[in-house]
Structure formats: structure tokens, C-alpha cells
Design a protein around this motif. Sequence first.
Motif, PDB file in Angstrom:
ATOM      1  N   ALA A  25     -44.640  16.463 -54.688  1.00  0.00           N
ATOM      2  CA  ALA A  25     -44.665  17.283 -55.907  1.00  0.00           C
ATOM      3  C   ALA A  25     -44.337  16.445 -57.137  1.00  0.00           C
ATOM      4  CB  ALA A  25     -43.699  18.452 -55.782  1.00  0.00           C
ATOM      5  N   GLU A  26     -43.336  15.559 -57.027  1.00  0.00           N
ATOM      6  CA  GLU A  26     -42.976  14.687 -58.151  1.00  0.00           C
ATOM      7  C   GLU A  26     -44.125  13.751 -58.501  1.00  0.00           C
ATOM      8  OE1 GLU A  26     -38.155  14.362 -57.289  1.00  0.00           O
ATOM      9  OE2 GLU A  26     -39.490  12.797 -56.539  1.00  0.00           O
ATOM     10  N   ALA A  27     -44.722  13.150 -57.498  1.00  0.00           N
ATOM     11  CA  ALA A  27     -45.828  12.218 -57.731  1.00  0.00           C
ATOM     12  C   ALA A  27     -47.031  12.945 -58.330  1.00  0.00           C
ATOM     13  CB  ALA A  27     -46.214  11.525 -56.426  1.00  0.00           C
ATOM     14  N   ALA A  28     -47.354  14.122 -57.802  1.00  0.00           N
ATOM     15  CA  ALA A  28     -48.500  14.885 -58.314  1.00  0.00           C
ATOM     16  C   ALA A  28     -48.293  15.261 -59.773  1.00  0.00           C
ATOM     17  CB  ALA A  28     -48.722  16.129 -57.459  1.00  0.00           C
ATOM     18  N   ALA A  29     -47.094  15.715 -60.118  1.00  0.00           N
ATOM     19  CA  ALA A  29     -46.800  16.079 -61.507  1.00  0.00           C
ATOM     20  C   ALA A  29     -46.953  14.871 -62.419  1.00  0.00           C
ATOM     21  CB  ALA A  29     -45.399  16.671 -61.612  1.00  0.00           C
ATOM     22  N   SER A  44     -53.277  17.535 -57.902  1.00  0.00           N
ATOM     23  CA  SER A  44     -52.674  18.535 -57.027  1.00  0.00           C
ATOM     24  C   SER A  44     -51.802  17.835 -55.982  1.00  0.00           C
ATOM     25  CB  SER A  44     -53.753  19.364 -56.329  1.00  0.00           C
ATOM     26  OG  SER A  44     -54.398  18.594 -55.324  1.00  0.00           O
ATOM     27  N   VAL A  45     -50.845  18.562 -55.445  1.00  0.00           N
ATOM     28  CA  VAL A  45     -49.971  18.014 -54.397  1.00  0.00           C
ATOM     29  C   VAL A  45     -50.810  17.561 -53.199  1.00  0.00           C
ATOM     30  CG1 VAL A  45     -48.112  18.584 -52.774  1.00  0.00           C
ATOM     31  CG2 VAL A  45     -47.957  19.323 -55.148  1.00  0.00           C
ATOM     32  N   ALA A  46     -51.888  18.272 -52.923  1.00  0.00           N
ATOM     33  CA  ALA A  46     -52.742  17.922 -51.783  1.00  0.00           C
ATOM     34  C   ALA A  46     -53.405  16.558 -51.943  1.00  0.00           C
ATOM     35  CB  ALA A  46     -53.807  18.998 -51.589  1.00  0.00           C
ATOM     36  N   PHE A  74     -59.794  13.737 -46.841  1.00  0.00           N
ATOM     37  CA  PHE A  74     -61.219  13.533 -47.117  1.00  0.00           C
ATOM     38  C   PHE A  74     -61.838  14.698 -47.894  1.00  0.00           C
ATOM     39  CE2 PHE A  74     -60.253  10.396 -44.023  1.00  0.00           C
ATOM     40  CZ  PHE A  74     -61.120   9.347 -44.275  1.00  0.00           C
ATOM     41  N   ASN A  75     -61.062  15.739 -48.166  1.00  0.00           N
ATOM     42  CA  ASN A  75     -61.545  16.870 -48.969  1.00  0.00           C
ATOM     43  C   ASN A  75     -61.496  16.584 -50.464  1.00  0.00           C
ATOM     44  OD1 ASN A  75     -61.928  18.455 -46.661  1.00  0.00           O
ATOM     45  ND2 ASN A  75     -59.824  19.227 -46.736  1.00  0.00           N
ATOM     46  N   TYR A  76     -60.961  15.436 -50.871  1.00  0.00           N
ATOM     47  CA  TYR A  76     -60.729  15.145 -52.290  1.00  0.00           C
ATOM     48  C   TYR A  76     -61.491  13.900 -52.720  1.00  0.00           C
ATOM     49  CZ  TYR A  76     -57.281  18.518 -51.112  1.00  0.00           C
ATOM     50  OH  TYR A  76     -56.688  19.657 -50.634  1.00  0.00           O
ATOM     51  N   ASP A  77     -61.897  13.903 -53.994  1.00  0.00           N
ATOM     52  CA  ASP A  77     -62.631  12.758 -54.546  1.00  0.00           C
ATOM     53  C   ASP A  77     -61.782  11.497 -54.527  1.00  0.00           C
ATOM     54  OD1 ASP A  77     -64.879  14.332 -55.030  1.00  0.00           O
ATOM     55  OD2 ASP A  77     -64.282  14.762 -57.094  1.00  0.00           O
ATOM     56  N   SER A  78     -60.489  11.642 -54.783  1.00  0.00           N
ATOM     57  CA  SER A  78     -59.571  10.512 -54.708  1.00  0.00           C
ATOM     58  C   SER A  78     -58.182  11.026 -54.392  1.00  0.00           C
ATOM     59  CB  SER A  78     -59.563   9.701 -56.010  1.00  0.00           C
ATOM     60  OG  SER A  78     -58.922  10.413 -57.046  1.00  0.00           O
ATOM     61  N   VAL A  79     -57.328  10.103 -53.940  1.00  0.00           N
ATOM     62  CA  VAL A  79     -55.945  10.427 -53.606  1.00  0.00           C
ATOM     63  C   VAL A  79     -55.054   9.338 -54.190  1.00  0.00           C
ATOM     64  CG1 VAL A  79     -56.555  11.710 -51.509  1.00  0.00           C
ATOM     65  CG2 VAL A  79     -56.063   9.259 -51.344  1.00  0.00           C
ATOM     66  N   TRP A  80     -53.763   9.629 -54.258  1.00  0.00           N
ATOM     67  CA  TRP A  80     -52.763   8.686 -54.770  1.00  0.00           C
ATOM     68  C   TRP A  80     -51.795   8.362 -53.647  1.00  0.00           C
ATOM     69  CZ3 TRP A  80     -52.724   6.660 -59.688  1.00  0.00           C
ATOM     70  CH2 TRP A  80     -53.616   7.239 -60.598  1.00  0.00           C
TER      71      TRP A  80
END
Length: 169
Positions: A39-43, A48-50, A126-132
Amino acid sequence: MNDTAAPLPSSAQRVADLLAGMGHDKPVVMLPSTGRTSAEAAAAVGCSVAEIAKSIIFRRVADDAPVLVIASGANRVDEAKVTALVGPLGKADARFVRDNTGYAIGGVCPVGHVVKPVMLIDRDLFNYDSVWAAAGHPHAVFNLTAAQLQEMTGGAVSDVRLDAAPTAT
């Protein structure tokens, strides 16, 4: 998010150098505050958290091997599913994590470990265009696709999500 040219902490610089050596063209980004939780990283990065690729380390009981599960930040990991894939698991304390990955809890990067872990990647990423993902420090992250994550790590794409308990009707 701070993506200026300020020097990176040594552990994050090590990840930046490793990623550059792999041909990854996205920078390591320092967050203004901790990214220890999804949640901290997403913010901090505005996703999104996902879309946070969180790293969870377990210890395989049979041989004390590190097991790294990279899961969507929105998912809880089902230890029974992981056990079915890699064998019985034990807890990995902070020392085990640092000794085997080279990173502190909250900054475990998917690459560059001291001991090559058994690795599973949550198929939901794999549902997302990119992730962190974490970049070696609790304030450092980098952006990539799930396909790049799989290519960089060789991790097995798996169903590791704890399914919600059925609700009574």
C-alpha cells in the motif's frame, strides 16, 4: 517519487547496476517514504496495490533453501499452494532473509541474490501492463512488465494466491 540524480543507497545502486547490465532501461526510483508495504509503495508511485510485485521469502524445510514468491500486492500468498509446488516451508527470519538475499526485509529485489532462490511468480501479475518491484532498499523500486520479471528471474509462473473463503448464503 524522487527520480532525480541524487546518489542511490549502496544496495539500490547495486540493483541499478545489475538491471543496467541486464539491459533493463527503467531507472531505480527512490520513494519519499518507505515502500515496505504494498500500500505504501503503490501510494508513492501512483499505481494500484495489485501492481506492486511484493517479495516474500520462505525457507524450504528439506534443505534450508530460500524460496522467493513474487506476488501481486493485492494478494495474500497461499502457503499450502507454495508447499505443494516446492515442498514444506518454514519461516524465514530477518537474518535468513539478509544472509540469503543480500537485502533487508522490505527491500528484497527479485534479482541479485546471494543464494539463488527457488522462485515462484504470481500469475496475477500478468494482468497488468507493468508492475513495480523492490530495488534492494525499503525506499527503492523499479518498474517492469511481468514478462520481463519472468525473463530476468526464470521464476515459475504459478497460482499462489490465497482464494477468498466462500461466504455463506
